[in-house]
Design an enzyme around this catalytic site. Structure first.
Site, short mmCIF file in Angstrom:
data_model
loop_
_atom_site.label_atom_id
_atom_site.label_comp_id
_atom_site.label_asym_id
_atom_site.label_seq_id
_atom_site.Cartn_x
_atom_site.Cartn_y
_atom_site.Cartn_z
NE ARG A 177 -3.56 -2.20 -0.26
CZ ARG A 177 -3.35 -3.27 -0.85
NH1 ARG A 177 -2.12 -3.36 -1.70
NH2 ARG A 177 -4.12 -4.36 -1.03
CB SER A 227 -8.60 -0.90 4.72
OG SER A 227 -9.34 -1.98 4.31
CD GLU A 297 -4.86 0.72 3.33
OE1 GLU A 297 -4.71 -0.68 3.71
OE2 GLU A 297 -5.58 0.67 2.28
#
Ligand SMILES: Cc1cc2nc3c(=O)[nH]c(=O)nc-3n(C[C@H](O)[C@H](O)[C@H](O)COP(=O)(O)OP(=O)(O)OC[C@H]3O[C@@H](n4cnc5c(N)ncnc54)[C@H](O)[C@@H]3O)c2cc1C
Length: 305
Positions: A177, A227, A297
């Site tokens: 990510r 998320s 994230e």
């Protein structure tokens, strides 16, 4: 705050492509965020480069947003110029299996393009909302596939707007990510993806299957940023959050989703402060009960009040 001389220079150069004091809540999927000093939507690369040069000349900080699907903007807003590339959106097939997409192309447009032409490879990303710029910067993906698996090169403009360069995959440091190691302040303007020939039906079937699965496991009808936490090695943030009993936990208008515990939803009127407090509560509880330190994230941006 942007001084009056710099403001005049921006207005003179960008005209209607720049606005001041723009609420970021209108540009994030969480529907949260105070005002950016300025928000600019350059019409093309030339205008982007000249905007960056003005920022450099007047010492104005700049930041880039895609479609705001992974952003938590603080309530006090963002200093300087926020740049949105949604008008920079050329999309073409320059050669066998290759797909050239500028940063402002949305996930929906790219998916439609691939389905219509039977190009396979990017089906996994069909339900990852955002733009090509945001996908690449976040190395967006699903557990077994991410941008790094399909990208061949990206094109960036330097922070001062002076240089444009092509970075091949060998020079890109994609991690979970994130795309690390980009020159500070660089703006991603395009990506060259590798796809392979398939049939319209096959690509469409796979896209539908993945979208249906998302519909069953994610709260897609309420504002969120996807998320909130990265999955720690060998585990899932959602599982850890559920295990400590925080599913449905609420602070102000922010709630840990009852559908997917790694999502925080805006149930109406949530502030960034609510979300940040909920993030902190989750981190503390998970650390205390499992010893695991969750990392966010979601990109948290903006000035402290
Ligand atoms: C319902 C939902 C489901 C999601 N599911 C997934 C998923 O399965 N997998 C996944 O990985 N993510 C998922 N996300 C998160 C999000 O979709 C991705 O992170 C996506 O890549 C964000 O793209 P964006 O264009 O909206 O970027 P933004 O959120 O606007 O920006 C994200 C970051 O990219 C930077 N950035 C954006 N454009 C540029 C550019 N041109 N140049 C340089 N930097 C840039 C921004 O500065 C910021 O740091 C989900 C989000 C939601 C709301």
């Amino acid at each position: 705050m942007i001084g009056s001389v710099a403001k005049k220079a921006l207005e003179a150069d960008l005209g209607p492509a720049i606005a001041f004091d723009v609420p970021m809540s209108k540009h994030t999927s969480l529907r949260i965020g105070g005002p950016a000093d300025a928000l600019s939507l350059p019409a093309d690369r030339e205008q982007l480069r000249s905007l960056l040069q003005i920022c450099e000349q007047y010492d104005l900080p700049h930041s880039v947003i895609g479609a705001g699907f992974n952003l938590l903007v603080k309530d006090a807003g963002i200093s300087g110029v926020v740049i949105n590339l949604k008008k920079i959106r050329r999309l073409e097939q320059p050669g066998e299996g290759l797909l050239f997409a500028e940063a402002g192309i949305s996930h929906a447009t790219l998916t439609r393009f691939c389905v219509d032409r039977g190009l396979s490879g990017l089906e996994f990303a069909a339900g990852i909302p955002g733009t090509v710029g945001g996908w690449l910067r976040m190395n967006a993906g699903i557990p077994d596939r991410e941008q790094k698996d399909v990208i061949r090169e990206i094109e960036v403009v330097s922070a001062n707007g002076q240089e444009q360069s092509v970075l091949p995959i060998e020079e890109l440091d994609f991690t979970y990510r994130a795309l690390r190691g980009l020159p500070t302040g660089a703006v991603i303007v395009s990506g060259l993806f590798q796809t392979k020939a398939s049939s319209k039906e096959a690509v469409q079937t796979e896209v539908r299957r993945l979208l249906e699965r998302r519909g069953q496991t994610q709260p897609l009808d309420i504002p969120s940023c996807g998320s909130v936490f990265r999955n720690p090695e060998g585990d899932h943030a959602g599982r850890l959050i559920e295990a400590v009993g925080l599913r449905g936990e609420r602070i102000g208008g922010a709630e840990v989703s009852t559908v997917h515990a790694n999502f925080i939803t805006n149930q109406g009127g949530a502030t960034a402060e609510d979300v940040l407090a909920l993030i902190e509560r989750i981190r503390e509880r998970v650390l205390k009960e499992s010893g695991i330190e969750l990392e966010t994230e979601v990109c948290i941006v903006g000035r402290s009040s």
